[in-house]
Design an enzyme around this catalytic site. Structure first.
Site: not given
Length: 426
Positions: A22-23, A119, A124, A310, A402
């Site tokens: 995803k990233n 999240c 951030r 993560d 997500r």
């Protein structure tokens, strides 16, 4: 609001295919804004953030098509963009929307992007993105929750991030690809997703050297062209299944993964006594076998190639089943221990002090109703539920949607008792 209902105590065995990252897919989708020609992206994970990004690009009047349902590939064509805007209503759940800022400003000279959501794991801020784009000649203001940017044409510059930022590196990498002259990006992030984005941009005609190192050189070009690109495997999903195998195995085989992206985690799991082996004939296959006894280990999260933030929540779940005392310190985000409270509800022995946790194990976990606070916290609760006695109900599983593709189906394929349910009256 959907929930997971998990009956613990079943050993996991079998094979699981790791999805695309995803990233890596999100910045690649945003990079398609840099050219008027089609960009074909393969190995796209079907997760909520990807769907949101596709909707955002369609809102900008890009052509977004997929040959599959659910989509595993996209063709994106930004021949023109009539709405160079990422509205709050579309992107309030997804931080990656900020990745459209650099490409929009570089190619179209304007952008209006909502300050990102995502999240609840702490601040951030995107101040580093803004400062770097200003160094490239962007005129930027922040008003009413939106970043508004304009530029005639961005100009190359020497940019040094005061601290490492992954999305900041990605945003400036895409912006500099069309800037006039050379950009030198210092203290750049080293994550594999950066290298994947740079590979895509080079295929599109960009001139980039040094991606994956602290210093990246980008020689701007006037225009980029379309291409085809396959997204790298998701190292966090792979890591989550490695921990699942360590806690609840059996033996699990992971296919279509990238073991060389998982060095810090694999080393730490081996320290815990876990047997992890790479297939001799196929280096995209990993096998994990649970030990008779898990051993405690200490973890400090770091930027890549260190232990990924993560994976911190998932490791905490594992530590509850390890013999001894594990010290876990979160050094990246200031509010990423919310899962500990829910693990305590299940019987874990965890003491929290600020951004540090002391976990004493092994402790028998008991099924309980718990609530996911963010994407990776939800994964840790799933892992804990797999080894808990009785039934665990996890609320707010939209968080896990997500970033994990069909996680309940993949776990059922390994023998877990997990189902997605809608509470009565919802």
């Amino acid at each position: 609001m959907e929930q997971f209902r998990i009956q613990g105590g079943r050993k996991l065995r079998g094979e699981v295919r790791i999805s695309g990252a995803k990233n890596a897919a999100l910045p690649a989708m945003a990079a398609a804004l840099l050219t008027r020609e089609p960009v074909h992206l393969k190995n796209i994970p079907h997760v909520r953030d990807i769907v949101t990004m596709a909707k955002l690009l369609a809102h900008m009047r890009c052509r977004v098509e997929s040959p599959d349902i659910p989509p595993s590939a996209f063709t994106i064509q930004a021949e023109t963009v009539s709405h160079a805007e990422a509205p709050y209503e579309l992107v309030k759940t997804m931080r990656a929307s900020v990745l459209t800022l650099g490409p929009l400003l570089a190619r179209f000279g304007r952008a209006r992007v909502s300050l990102p959501g995502g999240c609840a794991i702490g601040a951030r801020p995107i101040d580093l993105h803004i400062q770097a784009l200003e160094a490239l000649g962007g005129e930027i203001s922040v008003d009413h929750g939106y970043v508004q940017a304009r530029a005639e044409r961005l100009r190359g510059a020497r940019v040094r991030f005061p601290r490492i930022t992954v999305t900041g590196t990605e945003n400036i990498l895409t912006a500099a690809a069309l800037a006039e002259g050379e950009t030198i990006l210092e203290n750049a992030a080293l994550e594999p997703e950066i290298g994947d984005l740079a590979e895509l941009l080079v295929k599109m005609g960009a001139k980039i050297e040094g991606a994956g190192t602290p210093t990246i050189w980008i020689e701007g070009v006037k225009e980029l062209h379309g291409t085809e690109h396959t997204i790298i495997p998701d190292r966090i999903e792979a890591g989550t299944f490695l921990v699942a195998g360590a806690m609840a195995g059996g033996e699990i085989t992971l296919t279509h993964c990238a073991p060389h992206h998982l060095g810090a985690l694999i080393a730490k799991l081996r320290e815990c006594g876990v047997d992890i082996r790479c297939d001799a004939a196929d280096n995209s296959i990993l096998r994990v076998r649970a030990p008779k006894k898990l051993l405690a280990a200490d973890v400090i999260t770091q930027e890549y190639p260190g232990f990924a933030t993560d994976m911190q929540a998932q490791f905490m779940a594992l530590a509850t089943q390890a013999e001894g005392v594990s010290h876990i310190r979160e050094a990246i985000f200031e509010n990423r221990m919310l899962h500990a409270v829910e693990l305590l509800r299940m019987g874990a022995n965890i003491h929290i002090e600020g951004n540090s946790a002391v976990v004493t194990g092994p402790t028998p976990l008991t099924g309980a109703p718990v609530t996911a606070s963010d994407l990776r916290a939800s994964a840790s609760l799933v892992l804990a539920a797999l080894v808990a006695n009785n039934t665990t109900t996890i609320d707010r599983v939209y968080h896990i949607d997500r970033g994990y593709e069909r996680i309940e189906e993949k776990l059922r394929g390994l023998g877990a008792s997990i189902e997605r349910v809608s509470p009565s009256g919802s």
